[in-house]
Motif scaffolding. Structure first.
Motif, mmCIF file in Angstrom:
data_model
loop_
_atom_site.group_PDB
_atom_site.id
_atom_site.type_symbol
_atom_site.label_atom_id
_atom_site.label_comp_id
_atom_site.label_asym_id
_atom_site.label_seq_id
_atom_site.Cartn_x
_atom_site.Cartn_y
_atom_site.Cartn_z
ATOM 1 N N VAL A 43 0.886 -1.161 0.000
ATOM 2 C CA VAL A 43 0.000 0.000 0.000
ATOM 3 C C VAL A 43 0.922 1.208 0.000
ATOM 4 O O VAL A 43 1.754 1.372 0.894
ATOM 5 C CB VAL A 43 -0.930 0.011 1.228
ATOM 6 C CG1 VAL A 43 -1.737 1.298 1.280
ATOM 7 C CG2 VAL A 43 -1.848 -1.210 1.199
ATOM 8 N N TYR A 44 0.788 2.020 -1.039
ATOM 9 C CA TYR A 44 1.689 3.156 -1.208
ATOM 10 C C TYR A 44 1.343 4.272 -0.226
ATOM 11 O O TYR A 44 0.200 4.733 -0.159
ATOM 12 C CB TYR A 44 1.620 3.683 -2.646
ATOM 13 C CG TYR A 44 2.548 4.845 -2.882
ATOM 14 C CD1 TYR A 44 3.928 4.654 -2.890
ATOM 15 C CD2 TYR A 44 2.059 6.124 -3.067
ATOM 16 C CE1 TYR A 44 4.791 5.725 -3.089
ATOM 17 C CE2 TYR A 44 2.911 7.194 -3.282
ATOM 18 C CZ TYR A 44 4.281 6.982 -3.273
ATOM 19 O OH TYR A 44 5.135 8.033 -3.465
ATOM 20 N N ARG A 45 2.357 4.708 0.538
ATOM 21 C CA ARG A 45 2.176 5.785 1.521
ATOM 22 C C ARG A 45 3.160 6.932 1.286
ATOM 23 O O ARG A 45 3.265 7.826 2.100
ATOM 24 C CB ARG A 45 2.389 5.247 2.934
ATOM 25 C CG ARG A 45 1.497 4.095 3.301
ATOM 26 C CD ARG A 45 0.160 4.561 3.772
ATOM 27 N NE ARG A 45 -0.632 3.426 4.222
ATOM 28 C CZ ARG A 45 -1.914 3.304 4.019
ATOM 29 N NH1 ARG A 45 -2.571 4.247 3.381
ATOM 30 N NH2 ARG A 45 -2.561 2.260 4.447
ATOM 31 N N GLY A 46 3.865 6.902 0.168
ATOM 32 C CA GLY A 46 4.881 7.906 -0.120
ATOM 33 C C GLY A 46 4.310 9.198 -0.669
ATOM 34 O O GLY A 46 3.093 9.390 -0.751
ATOM 35 N N ALA A 56 -3.165 3.442 -2.242
ATOM 36 C CA ALA A 56 -3.548 2.401 -3.199
ATOM 37 C C ALA A 56 -2.669 1.166 -2.995
ATOM 38 O O ALA A 56 -1.509 1.272 -2.602
ATOM 39 C CB ALA A 56 -3.404 2.900 -4.631
ATOM 40 N N TYR A 57 -3.246 0.005 -3.264
ATOM 41 C CA TYR A 57 -2.522 -1.263 -3.174
ATOM 42 C C TYR A 57 -1.959 -1.598 -4.549
ATOM 43 O O TYR A 57 -2.704 -1.746 -5.522
ATOM 44 C CB TYR A 57 -3.459 -2.377 -2.706
ATOM 45 C CG TYR A 57 -2.805 -3.734 -2.701
ATOM 46 C CD1 TYR A 57 -1.859 -4.061 -1.735
ATOM 47 C CD2 TYR A 57 -3.110 -4.682 -3.663
ATOM 48 C CE1 TYR A 57 -1.246 -5.304 -1.731
ATOM 49 C CE2 TYR A 57 -2.504 -5.930 -3.665
ATOM 50 C CZ TYR A 57 -1.569 -6.226 -2.696
ATOM 51 O OH TYR A 57 -0.953 -7.460 -2.697
ATOM 52 N N PHE A 58 -0.643 -1.702 -4.648
ATOM 53 C CA PHE A 58 0.037 -2.055 -5.894
ATOM 54 C C PHE A 58 0.406 -3.526 -5.870
ATOM 55 O O PHE A 58 0.901 -4.034 -4.866
ATOM 56 C CB PHE A 58 1.307 -1.214 -6.066
ATOM 57 C CG PHE A 58 1.041 0.188 -6.512
ATOM 58 C CD1 PHE A 58 1.173 0.542 -7.847
ATOM 59 C CD2 PHE A 58 0.656 1.147 -5.604
ATOM 60 C CE1 PHE A 58 0.913 1.829 -8.269
ATOM 61 C CE2 PHE A 58 0.393 2.444 -6.018
ATOM 62 C CZ PHE A 58 0.532 2.784 -7.348
ATOM 63 N N SER A 68 -0.389 -3.397 -11.480
ATOM 64 C CA SER A 68 -1.690 -2.747 -11.362
ATOM 65 C C SER A 68 -1.846 -2.204 -9.952
ATOM 66 O O SER A 68 -1.060 -2.521 -9.057
ATOM 67 C CB SER A 68 -2.823 -3.741 -11.627
ATOM 68 O OG SER A 68 -2.837 -4.137 -12.975
ATOM 69 N N TYR A 69 -2.868 -1.389 -9.780
ATOM 70 C CA TYR A 69 -3.172 -0.928 -8.431
ATOM 71 C C TYR A 69 -4.674 -0.893 -8.212
ATOM 72 O O TYR A 69 -5.467 -0.854 -9.147
ATOM 73 C CB TYR A 69 -2.557 0.445 -8.141
ATOM 74 C CG TYR A 69 -3.156 1.615 -8.882
ATOM 75 C CD1 TYR A 69 -4.178 2.364 -8.319
ATOM 76 C CD2 TYR A 69 -2.691 1.978 -10.133
ATOM 77 C CE1 TYR A 69 -4.724 3.447 -9.001
ATOM 78 C CE2 TYR A 69 -3.224 3.059 -10.810
ATOM 79 C CZ TYR A 69 -4.245 3.786 -10.235
ATOM 80 O OH TYR A 69 -4.779 4.855 -10.902
ATOM 81 N N LEU A 80 -13.100 -1.713 -7.401
ATOM 82 C CA LEU A 80 -12.859 -2.338 -8.697
ATOM 83 C C LEU A 80 -13.224 -1.407 -9.833
ATOM 84 O O LEU A 80 -14.094 -0.555 -9.670
ATOM 85 C CB LEU A 80 -13.653 -3.637 -8.787
ATOM 86 C CG LEU A 80 -13.341 -4.654 -7.692
ATOM 87 C CD1 LEU A 80 -14.246 -5.864 -7.833
ATOM 88 C CD2 LEU A 80 -11.887 -5.070 -7.724
ATOM 89 N N PRO A 81 -12.620 -1.573 -10.979
ATOM 90 C CA PRO A 81 -11.624 -2.572 -11.341
ATOM 91 C C PRO A 81 -10.218 -2.117 -10.962
ATOM 92 O O PRO A 81 -9.977 -0.943 -10.682
ATOM 93 C CB PRO A 81 -11.760 -2.657 -12.861
ATOM 94 C CG PRO A 81 -12.109 -1.266 -13.267
ATOM 95 C CD PRO A 81 -12.992 -0.738 -12.144
#
Length: 102
Positions: A43-46, A56-58, A68-69, A80-81
């Motif tokens: 999960v991007y926290r930057g 978002a989950y990459f 994808s994310y 989704l999607p």
């Protein structure tokens, strides 16, 4: 994981997100590979990327060469999607996703 044939029993958890390995009746996704090997992500926290990616989950698919994310709703469920972030040669052979210093 096949939700219709493998219901989770005691001691197991349903996957948070799944996707088909087959698209529109074909095993080929058009990127030169068949989706088959989801590489768990982060999960991007930057702060280096636009706010669209914040939280978002990459994830990557090793066999099909793409990243994808998924956005995550307030209840912690995937929205989704999934959205393609990168694909093709630049995403080939991904076995690990890590967030850098920022």
């Amino acid at each position: 994981y096949w939700p219709s044939t493998c219901p989770c029993s005691k001691g197991y958890y349903q996957p948070w997100y799944t996707y088909s390995h087959f698209g529109a009746g074909s095993c080929n996704n058009g990127n030169g590979g068949t989706p088959a090997a989801m590489v768990g992500g982060i999960v991007y926290r930057g702060t280096n990327f636009p706010s669209t990616y914040q939280g978002a989950y990459f994830f990557a698919d090793y066999a099909a060469n793409y990243i994808s994310y998924l956005r995550i709703d307030d209840a912690g469920k995937p929205i989704l999607p999934a959205v393609k972030f990168d694909s093709g040669p630049s995403a080939a052979g991904i076995i690990l996703l890590k967030q850098g210093l920022k």
